[in-house]
Scaffold this motif. Structure first.
Motif, PDB file in Angstrom:
ATOM      1  N   GLU A   1       0.824  -1.211   0.000  1.00  0.00           N
ATOM      2  CA  GLU A   1       0.000   0.000   0.000  1.00  0.00           C
ATOM      3  C   GLU A   1       0.859   1.262   0.000  1.00  0.00           C
ATOM      4  O   GLU A   1       0.484   2.304  -0.565  1.00  0.00           O
TER       5      GLU A   1
ATOM      6  N   GLU B   1       1.653   1.823  -3.496  1.00  0.00           N
ATOM      7  CA  GLU B   1       0.465   2.237  -4.239  1.00  0.00           C
ATOM      8  C   GLU B   1       0.181   3.722  -4.006  1.00  0.00           C
ATOM      9  O   GLU B   1      -0.176   4.453  -4.935  1.00  0.00           O
TER      10      GLU B   1
ATOM     11  N   THR C   1       2.288   6.020  -6.103  1.00  0.00           N
ATOM     12  CA  THR C   1       1.925   6.222  -7.518  1.00  0.00           C
ATOM     13  C   THR C   1       0.794   7.213  -7.706  1.00  0.00           C
ATOM     14  O   THR C   1       0.447   7.545  -8.848  1.00  0.00           O
TER      15      THR C   1
ATOM     16  N   ARG D   1      -6.682  -0.762  -9.481  1.00  0.00           N
ATOM     17  CA  ARG D   1      -5.831  -0.874  -8.294  1.00  0.00           C
ATOM     18  C   ARG D   1      -4.532  -1.600  -8.633  1.00  0.00           C
ATOM     19  O   ARG D   1      -4.386  -2.190  -9.703  1.00  0.00           O
ATOM     20  N   MET D   2      -3.595  -1.561  -7.691  1.00  0.00           N
ATOM     21  CA  MET D   2      -2.262  -2.109  -7.888  1.00  0.00           C
ATOM     22  C   MET D   2      -2.340  -3.622  -8.074  1.00  0.00           C
ATOM     23  O   MET D   2      -3.080  -4.309  -7.399  1.00  0.00           O
TER      24      MET D   2
ATOM     25  N   ARG E   1      -0.563  -0.894 -12.588  1.00  0.00           N
ATOM     26  CA  ARG E   1      -1.961  -0.515 -12.463  1.00  0.00           C
ATOM     27  C   ARG E   1      -2.373   0.214 -13.739  1.00  0.00           C
ATOM     28  O   ARG E   1      -1.577   0.928 -14.360  1.00  0.00           O
TER      29      ARG E   1
END
Length: 604
Positions: free
Chosen positions: A61, A64, A67, A155-156, A172
């Protein structure tokens, strides 16, 4: 016998109680401990997997979120909208995105080794180790694979080829705006895996345990053995794990039974699996079982030793008393020494010693009295027997003397000599007063003298049939018993006089250790009432009643006299029995023991 039985029973009672208590206690402890250890082991695996899953999700997370600055950059949106023919704008935008978007992310997150942006229009921007490099061809070739593996919700996504070269690849899909699902490109990040490895390698699952990660397609993402990373998990094991997701399951792997606990991350799509051998997992339970068994055995042995000593302390005085009683039975009055414990056992022994002292005095007194009684009884029996023998009916003597007188008056003949000689022999035989048994031959000789007199009285020969086998002539019987029974037959069997067809038969045999003599006649017989009365009197009378005159009969000395004397000599189980049929005759059966030694009389 008492020693073995009582000691064994007490010992076995203690054994039963001890074994029952130990079994219940040990079984309860083992079951409770085993259940608790299994629950603890499962909780431990659950906690380990949950912690690893939680920290892994936090780690992913983090990148994520890194990004998000890329997704919200207007430069990225402009790049995705570039015209394929405008080469200048492509290079200028690429350089600007690298400098203003990718580099800040790389600087903030030094674990990132590459960031790239791949548009569906075939344009790509890459930043490797903070230096622009050309790796576009390999990424462009995997465009379709990236589209398939990347999640449709934007999402990732963790790529399958992660961890192979020591990095993890995250992608993603991106659109020109965040709320749109019309994706126009893919954002990718590859970063070093050392931090995650440090996290996973810190998970300790015992000597045989390990931790691995598998994605939804069965591809191994992470494994302690690097050669297994990127490989496909065994199909049966993968199916078993997927069927028992977020729970534990037991399976055989490489010949070893192992426990697998797994949990799937909804964020990454990974399934984290903790595995340990069933043997190692149950080792604490085995240790508990072994400890319980050893403790139970040691406790049982100690308890049995105490039980044995306690039983011995209880049975020892009883054994002493039993041994003393056995000696007392033999006539050796034995006292038991006290144990010196001053408890109930000593009081029991003391009571026994007092009883022995008193009994020894009483027995001596009773023994003297018994000797006196036996002497008196012997004298009485002798007197009774002699009195029974001397109960000769005087009518026979009167009739005989009258016959002698008649012959003497009429003529001087040899008949008188025969009658007188036979009478003399009979009187000499009848006045014997000893208790010795005589032979059958003696009794038959006495009977023949009697028949000599009777034949002269009848004035003809009476057919007396003696069928006794010669080998039985030396059997023993009581004196003066055969002649009275024959005399009784003459008096009662032929009330209307003696005819030519009348006869008396005497026979003998041995049967079942009994010497049996039968005296049978073919006379008038007895009525049922008379026979029943005689049988009842033969069964129930006592010899002493003969002396008191209670059993006198009309037939000479009589059947009861003979019956009483046989019982006196041989015992109460012997004597006479009578059977009779009216109009056909009567049979008197003598029952005496066979093959008795000479001079042996029963103890009375």
């Amino acid at each position: 016998m008492l020693r073995s039985n009582l000691t064994f029973k007490i010992f076995m009672s203690f054994v039963a109680v001890i074994l029952l208590a130990l079994t219940i206690t040990s079984f309860s402890i083992y079951v409770r401990s085993s259940a608790e250890l299994e629950r603890h082991n499962e909780e431990m695996l659950t906690q380990i997997v949950n912690n690893a899953l939680h920290h892994t999700d936090l780690y992913l997370e983090k990148y994520e979120r890194a990004t998000l600055s890329v997704l919200t950059s207007s430069l990225v949106k402009e790049f995705l909208e570039l015209d394929d023919s405008n080469v200048y704008q492509y290079y200028s935008k690429s350089k600007e995105i690298i400098e203003r978007v990718f580099r800040p992310v790389s600087i903030t997150n030094p674990e990132i080794v590459m960031v790239y942006l791949l548009g569906y229009n075939g344009k790509i921007i890459t930043d490797i180790n903070n230096v622009t490099a050309s790796k576009e061809e390999a990424i462009l070739e995997s465009l379709e694979e990236l589209k398939q593996q990347s999640r449709e919700d934007g999402r990732m996504t963790v790529m399958d080829y992660s961890f192979i070269d020591g990095t993890v690849a995250l992608t993603r899909k991106i659109a020109d705006r965040q709320t749109s699902r019309a994706f126009k490109g893919i954002l990718g990040i590859e970063m070093r895996i050392e931090e995650l490895k440090t996290l996973w390698q810190g998970i300790h699952l015992g000597d045989s345990g390990y931790f691995f990660i598998v994605n939804d397609r069965g591809r191994i993402i992470y494994h302690p053995s690097s050669r297994k990373i990127g490989k496909q998990l065994d199909g049966d094991l993968f199916t078993l794990i997927m069927d028992h997701r977020n729970s534990s399951v037991t399976a055989e792997l490489e010949g070893v039974n192992r426990v697998f606990y797994n949990k799937r991350s909804e964020y990454s799509g990974w399934t984290l699996v903790a595995s340990t051998s069933l043997e190692e997992m149950r080792k604490p339970i085995v240790n508990v079982r072994q400890t319980t068994i050893v403790s139970a055995i040691l406790t049982c042995l100690a308890a049995l030793l105490v039980a044995f000593k306690f039983g011995r302390s209880f049975t020892k005085p009883i054994q002493l008393l039993v041994a003393a009683m056995r000696e007392t039975e033999k006539g050796n009055w034995t006292r038991v020494p006290l144990l010196g414990k001053k408890d109930e056992r000593d009081r029991l022994i003391l009571s026994y010693n007092i009883m022995v002292d008193r009994l020894s005095g009483l027995v001596d007194q009773v023994y003297k009295t018994e000797l006196e009684n036996r002497a008196n009884l012997l004298h009485r029996k002798t007197a009774e027997f002699q009195a029974l023998q001397l109960q000769i009916n005087p009518h026979f003597m009167y009739n005989t003397l009258e016959t002698i007188v008649s012959y003497a008056i009429i003529q001087d003949s040899k008949e008188i000599r025969e009658i007188v000689r036979a009478l003399a022999y009979m009187l000499r035989y009848a006045i014997r007063t000893d208790l010795e048994e005589v032979t059958v031959a003696n009794e038959l000789k006495h009977l023949l003298h009697y028949m000599t007199i009777m034949n002269h009285r009848f004035e003809r020969e009476f057919p007396l049939d003696v069928a006794i086998p010669s080998e039985l002539l030396l059997e023993k019987m009581v004196t003066l018993t055969l002649q009275p029974v024959v005399e009784n037959a003459f008096k009662h069997a032929f009330p209307d006089g003696i005819e030519e067809f009348h006869t008396i038969t005497i026979d003998a045999k041995i049967e079942n250790d009994l010497f049996l003599i039968e005296v049978s006649d073919n006379g008038a017989g007895m009525s049922a009432e008379s026979l029943s009365e005689i049988q009842s009197r033969l069964k129930g009378h006592e010899p002493s009643q003969m002396l008191e005159g209670k059993l006198e009969t009309d037939g000479g000395i009589g059947l009861l006299n003979v019956h009483s004397r046989i019982r006196m000599v041989f015992g109460d189980e012997y004597g006479l029995s009578v059977t009779s049929t009216p109009g056909e005759g009567t049979t008197v059966l003598f029952r005496m023991p066979a093959a008795r030694a000479p001079g042996k009389l029963p103890v009375t």
